[in-house]
Design a protein around this motif. Structure first.
Motif, PDB file in Angstrom:
ATOM      1  N   PHE A  79       2.711   8.185   1.513  1.00  0.00           N
ATOM      2  CA  PHE A  79       2.454   9.121   0.306  1.00  0.00           C
ATOM      3  C   PHE A  79       3.035  10.427   0.565  1.00  0.00           C
ATOM      4  CE2 PHE A  79      -1.155   6.377   0.541  1.00  0.00           C
ATOM      5  CZ  PHE A  79      -0.974   5.334  -0.595  1.00  0.00           C
ATOM      6  N   MET A  80       3.424  10.873   1.743  1.00  0.00           N
ATOM      7  CA  MET A  80       3.992  12.197   1.980  1.00  0.00           C
ATOM      8  C   MET A  80       5.536  12.086   2.548  1.00  0.00           C
ATOM      9  SD  MET A  80       0.386  13.702   3.399  1.00  0.00           S
ATOM     10  CE  MET A  80       0.604  15.729   3.062  1.00  0.00           C
ATOM     11  N   ASP A  81       6.359  12.622   1.633  1.00  0.00           N
ATOM     12  CA  ASP A  81       7.764  12.852   1.990  1.00  0.00           C
ATOM     13  C   ASP A  81       8.035  13.862   2.776  1.00  0.00           C
ATOM     14  OD1 ASP A  81      10.177  12.584   2.364  1.00  0.00           O
ATOM     15  OD2 ASP A  81      10.900  12.420   0.388  1.00  0.00           O
ATOM     16  N   GLN A 108      -0.437   0.621   0.757  1.00  0.00           N
ATOM     17  CA  GLN A 108       0.141   0.378  -0.451  1.00  0.00           C
ATOM     18  C   GLN A 108      -0.637  -0.603  -1.404  1.00  0.00           C
ATOM     19  OE1 GLN A 108       2.759   2.439  -1.789  1.00  0.00           O
ATOM     20  NE2 GLN A 108       1.701   1.347  -3.653  1.00  0.00           N
ATOM     21  N   THR A 117       1.645   1.025   6.437  1.00  0.00           N
ATOM     22  CA  THR A 117       1.842   1.464   4.979  1.00  0.00           C
ATOM     23  C   THR A 117       1.693   0.440   4.128  1.00  0.00           C
ATOM     24  OG1 THR A 117       3.927   2.560   6.284  1.00  0.00           O
ATOM     25  CG2 THR A 117       4.185   2.487   4.019  1.00  0.00           C
ATOM     26  N   PRO A 167      -4.416  15.920   5.348  1.00  0.00           N
ATOM     27  CA  PRO A 167      -3.275  14.877   4.703  1.00  0.00           C
ATOM     28  C   PRO A 167      -4.101  14.792   3.157  1.00  0.00           C
ATOM     29  CG  PRO A 167      -4.545  13.961   6.418  1.00  0.00           C
ATOM     30  CD  PRO A 167      -4.749  15.509   6.555  1.00  0.00           C
ATOM     31  N   THR A 168      -3.232  14.339   2.316  1.00  0.00           N
ATOM     32  CA  THR A 168      -3.771  14.182   0.873  1.00  0.00           C
ATOM     33  C   THR A 168      -2.594  13.311   0.365  1.00  0.00           C
ATOM     34  OG1 THR A 168      -4.575  15.078  -1.323  1.00  0.00           O
ATOM     35  CG2 THR A 168      -3.033  16.375  -0.273  1.00  0.00           C
ATOM     36  N   ARG A 169      -2.874  13.280  -1.088  1.00  0.00           N
ATOM     37  CA  ARG A 169      -1.637  12.378  -1.613  1.00  0.00           C
ATOM     38  C   ARG A 169      -1.593  12.678  -3.258  1.00  0.00           C
ATOM     39  NH1 ARG A 169      -4.554   8.418  -3.836  1.00  0.00           N
ATOM     40  NH2 ARG A 169      -6.293   7.725  -2.408  1.00  0.00           N
ATOM     41  N   GLY A 170      -0.612  12.156  -3.768  1.00  0.00           N
ATOM     42  CA  GLY A 170      -0.547  11.730  -5.362  1.00  0.00           C
ATOM     43  C   GLY A 170      -0.525  13.316  -6.013  1.00  0.00           C
ATOM     44  N   TRP A 181      -1.601  16.161  -4.165  1.00  0.00           N
ATOM     45  CA  TRP A 181      -0.697  16.984  -3.406  1.00  0.00           C
ATOM     46  C   TRP A 181       0.432  17.709  -4.060  1.00  0.00           C
ATOM     47  CZ3 TRP A 181       0.753  19.063   0.823  1.00  0.00           C
ATOM     48  CH2 TRP A 181       2.042  19.072   1.204  1.00  0.00           C
ATOM     49  N   SER A 205       3.336   7.093   6.956  1.00  0.00           N
ATOM     50  CA  SER A 205       2.927   7.475   5.748  1.00  0.00           C
ATOM     51  C   SER A 205       3.540   7.030   4.403  1.00  0.00           C
ATOM     52  CB  SER A 205       2.821   9.079   5.695  1.00  0.00           C
ATOM     53  OG  SER A 205       2.846   9.714   4.492  1.00  0.00           O
ATOM     54  N   VAL A 208       0.218  14.901   8.642  1.00  0.00           N
ATOM     55  CA  VAL A 208       1.039  13.879   8.042  1.00  0.00           C
ATOM     56  C   VAL A 208       0.397  12.559   8.962  1.00  0.00           C
ATOM     57  CG1 VAL A 208       3.050  13.018   7.188  1.00  0.00           C
ATOM     58  CG2 VAL A 208       2.739  15.453   7.076  1.00  0.00           C
TER      59      VAL A 208
END
Lengths: 526, 526
Positions: free
Chosen positions: B58-60, B82, B78, B25-28, B31, B56, B52
């Motif tokens: 950050f990951m849609d 945030q 969440t 998993p990662t984000r922003g 990703w 989550s 995921v």
């Protein structure tokens, strides 16, 4: 035809694609690799001019009419140069084990000075000829291509205001790459070369490695003094040999991670080892018949390189008697008298198509002196090796192959016994680990994003298109050695820390004394 | 369809070509780059499973049905996540200039601990779920792909006995790359990042750089203690976080020499910056009409990234009033309320096709917060920049562009005055040097032997085909810090030297005394 290619290139890519390349004189295996690059850039529409010393014992200008040759006079005779090489080979192969370390170092210094004489006679031949220099200036060259072991190409690149690309394998203890190219080489895991060490070193080996680095640094500083004077005299301002060499845009290193131990490097160092390797072509008919006659046992390819074509009779007999004992057929490149002990399974040849033989499906092993080109070919085709090192970098090259499990290596040709050779051959042929390791290295060689020849040509064309590659050159070139190692920063921080601690302790002492003094006075009053 | 591609690959290249990739998993922006690589490897017939967190923020998982998603539970909500990000952004943008250096460091330590809580809740969610771990073991994965800022992927790679590939831009003071990846970073010319330094440093800057390196090393050692305990507890044997990270086969660095200053690196570090950049696609019709209406003056593209969608009214008014003063048309990505001072030349958009706008021939300048992806796109298209850094790596990213002459950079958004922005825009649009430098960087970006996306995919597939890339991993990983720096060797050599000198002086003293004593005795006798 070249003009048509050139025009097509001009139409598609614009003017920078069709350029003029000036090649600094070089020789031997250095030339083999360079020639392949030059053939390729000519195919792409560039013009190549090779500087050739006159007289020249090492460059046959008849071998290709695709290059332009630009002759320059040298004061040394062909015989002088040949004598120097013979002396170098003889000393390395037959004398080193009779001398102590100091004697070897003195002899090396003597040989290095002779090499310098030769190199400087080349420099003089070019730089001191106003006609030649004018001709070079008028040549509208886009790049100078050179081996850094042969000096002064940097001077010409500077004079012509064109980029400089170096190509070579390595220098002893990486002195050129480290001191002039600024490549980091931590002695704890980067072996200095020439001393048979790998990246996995014991404490003692790390001491040896460090001492070798230090001694070679001192040696280089000593030997380069003369070069510094030459450069300073030429430019009429203090100029160091190393500083000029550091201006090179790209260093093409004839090495790759199939052969080299992983190590730190820089953005302008490109590893293009094995660029001369190609798939095997069919063998001459009689040779193919001999190879096929080997049946399931297959063949062994034997060569000790082009510089040892003849050897003492007892050595050739030792080799022949060993080869006679193996079931494989042997193709031996050997220009000397037929040995008495030559077996029926062995054929000697004055010349062999080495790469085609190594790529033949019947090849089981390669007996080699450890020349870097031959080793790359063996890796390319995944052939395990038996090494008999002679001189120069060969011992070290073979140490790499031994460490990677793809070779059995003899100490040297003088002490090798027939049984050692037989055992070595049986090991690499019958113990599957050698073949597996050779195949693993072969996969590493082939499985890379760009083929080495394409990568070398890419970077040469890159500097031609972009008038250099200064964005890849580290800022370390502009630092002194103490700045590079942050010694000035450490000295400053330690000074500050010392002053702070000194003031702190002085203040503590002051307050303690004052405090004690007060309490004493108080108690006295009481 | 994927099955057909896979079968074709299997037929042509054999079984290793069609593999399974597990994505940590990662984000922003991390990703964004990863997703492009994943889309490409899926096109090549591989299967991709993305881990995921549930919940989550950050990951849609609806954004692509081409990936398989594997959910895992995390203990944080969440909102917690945030809140953490909001706190980080608010602190970086609005608080740092009200605090002293110590307070900033303490706050960073606090935030780093919170980030660690979050990261460890991810680790727990995966590693402490026997069902999920069994599922992963049954997944027959060929590689784990991860960002080293998100820990524990190395544990899973070890558990599944598969290679590990990291991808990221850089860590503060390169602590991860240096201490865990063993990349050399001499503080004399490799800036530590986040402190706006370049490779050309004055003495004072080198002191700052060195102190930043040292402080971040100490900080990392402190923060990693908890990670070490976690890793040790998991494996039931002393295991360090850094040592596990050092087992990665390949480090894909989202960087290249168009952006980065030249520096030393290692054979398993591959610079693939700008892999997400693509040629511009046509704009939506109404946007194209607005762009065309700019005439010869052209347009300015303005965005401060996705994390600052709303800003204080005085800030948006400051920006709008500045933009109203330039002759160019401006496309401003801004999700907040319409500013009162918005000029007729400026249009705000909730979202803009940034890459397509940067690649538009009418684009004259890019106003950016300095996010690395946006900068790479501007370099790709050769667009000069005006930077308004907000937080994180942005100040440093923009310092790179300023040093390379392709950007004018404001200090921060709070102190920027309308005239500063107008002057900055006028400079990069009207002074040709900015455009020339941006175009030079663009040429460096495009003129490389392999496209960055192809190179990234190549090395991922390489480790899948070859079960790793250990031949690229330096032996430095197996040395202690004092061995790496040869301190044990130096200590030994200095001891030997001291003993030799001591014995030598003692002997000299002995002989001198003996000699004098004799001569005295002699003279007495006489």
């Amino acid at each position: 035809m070249r003009l048509i290619i050139c025009v097509v290139y001009l139409a598609v890519f614009g003017p920078a694609q069709c350029g003029n390349i000036l090649v600094w004189p070089t020789r031997g295996s250095h030339w083999i690799n360079l020639k392949i690059i030059l053939e390729t850039v000519i195919d792409k529409g560039h013009n190549v001019t090779v500087l050739v010393p006159n007289p020249s014992p090492f460059m046959d200008t008849k071998e290709s009419d695709r290059f332009s040759y630009q002759y320059f006079s040298v004061s040394m005779t062909t015989q002088d140069m040949q004598d120097f090489l013979n002396e170098l080979v003889h000393f390395s192969v037959y004398e080193t084990d009779q001398l102590n370390l100091l004697q070897i170092q003195i002899k090396f210094y003597e040989l290095a000075s002779k090499h310098q004489d030769m190199a400087l006679s080349y420099c003089d031949g070019i730089l001191q000829s106003p006609e030649l220099m004018d001709k070079l200036r008028d040549g509208k060259y886009d790049v100078v291509l050179s081996d850094p072991h042969f000096p002064c190409s940097d001077i010409v690149a500077e004079e012509l205001s064109v980029p400089l690309v170096y190509m070579f394998q390595f220098s002893i203890a990486h002195v050129l790459e480290r001191m002039c190219g600024q490549i980091p080489s931590p002695p704890s895991f980067v072996p200095a070369g020439m001393i048979k060490l790998t990246d996995k070193m014991s404490f003692t080996e790390r001491i040896i490695n460090m001492l070798f680095y230090l001694s070679q640094d001192a040696f280089a500083i000593l030997v380069w003094k003369r070069m510094d004077s030459y450069y300073t005299e030429y430019f009429g301002r203090p100029t160091s040999y190393c500083e000029m060499m550091g201006k090179a845009d790209i260093w093409l290193i004839r090495n790759y991670w199939d052969f080299e131990f992983p190590r730190p490097f820089l953005s302008n160092f490109k590893y293009v080892g094995g660029l001369h390797c190609t798939p095997a072509k069919p063998l001459p008919k009689d040779m193919e018949e001999f190879v096929q006659s080997s049946g399931d046992d297959g063949i062994v390819v034997f060569t000790l390189g082009s510089m040892i074509d003849k050897m003492p009779k007892e050595t050739s007999n030792m080799i022949a008697s060993a080869l006679a004992q193996i079931p494989q057929k042997v193709l031996w490149r050997y220009g000397g008298e037929k040995p008495d002990t030559l077996g029926e399974n062995t054929k000697t040849y004055k010349w062999i198509p080495q790469n085609d033989l190594l790529g033949h499906p019947k090849t089981r092993a390669f007996v080699t002196h450890g020349g870097i080109n031959g080793i790359h070919e063996a890796i390319y085709h995944g052939v395990p090796m038996v090494g008999i090192p002679l001189f120069g970098d060969q011992t070290d090259n073979l140490a790499h192959m031994k460490a990677k499990g793809a070779a059995v290596v003899m100490d040297n040709i003088k002490t090798t016994q027939p049984q050692d050779l037989v055992d070595g051959l049986n090991a690499v042929i019958n113990n599957p680990s050698y073949k597996e390791n050779a195949m693993r290295l072969s996969r590493i060689h082939h499985d890379r994003p760009v083929k080495p020849l394409d990568e070398a040509v890419f970077w040469i064309e890159f500097v031609m298109r972009n008038k250099g590659a200064k964005h890849l050159r580290v800022e370390a070139h502009n630092l002194t050695w103490y700045q590079y190692h942050c010694l000035d920063v450490f000295a400053f921080l330690i000074t500050i820390l010392t002053v702070v601690l000194y003031v702190f302790f002085k203040m503590c002492k002051f307050f303690i004394i004052r405090c004690c003094f007060r309490s004493k006075r108080k108690s006295k009053k009481e």
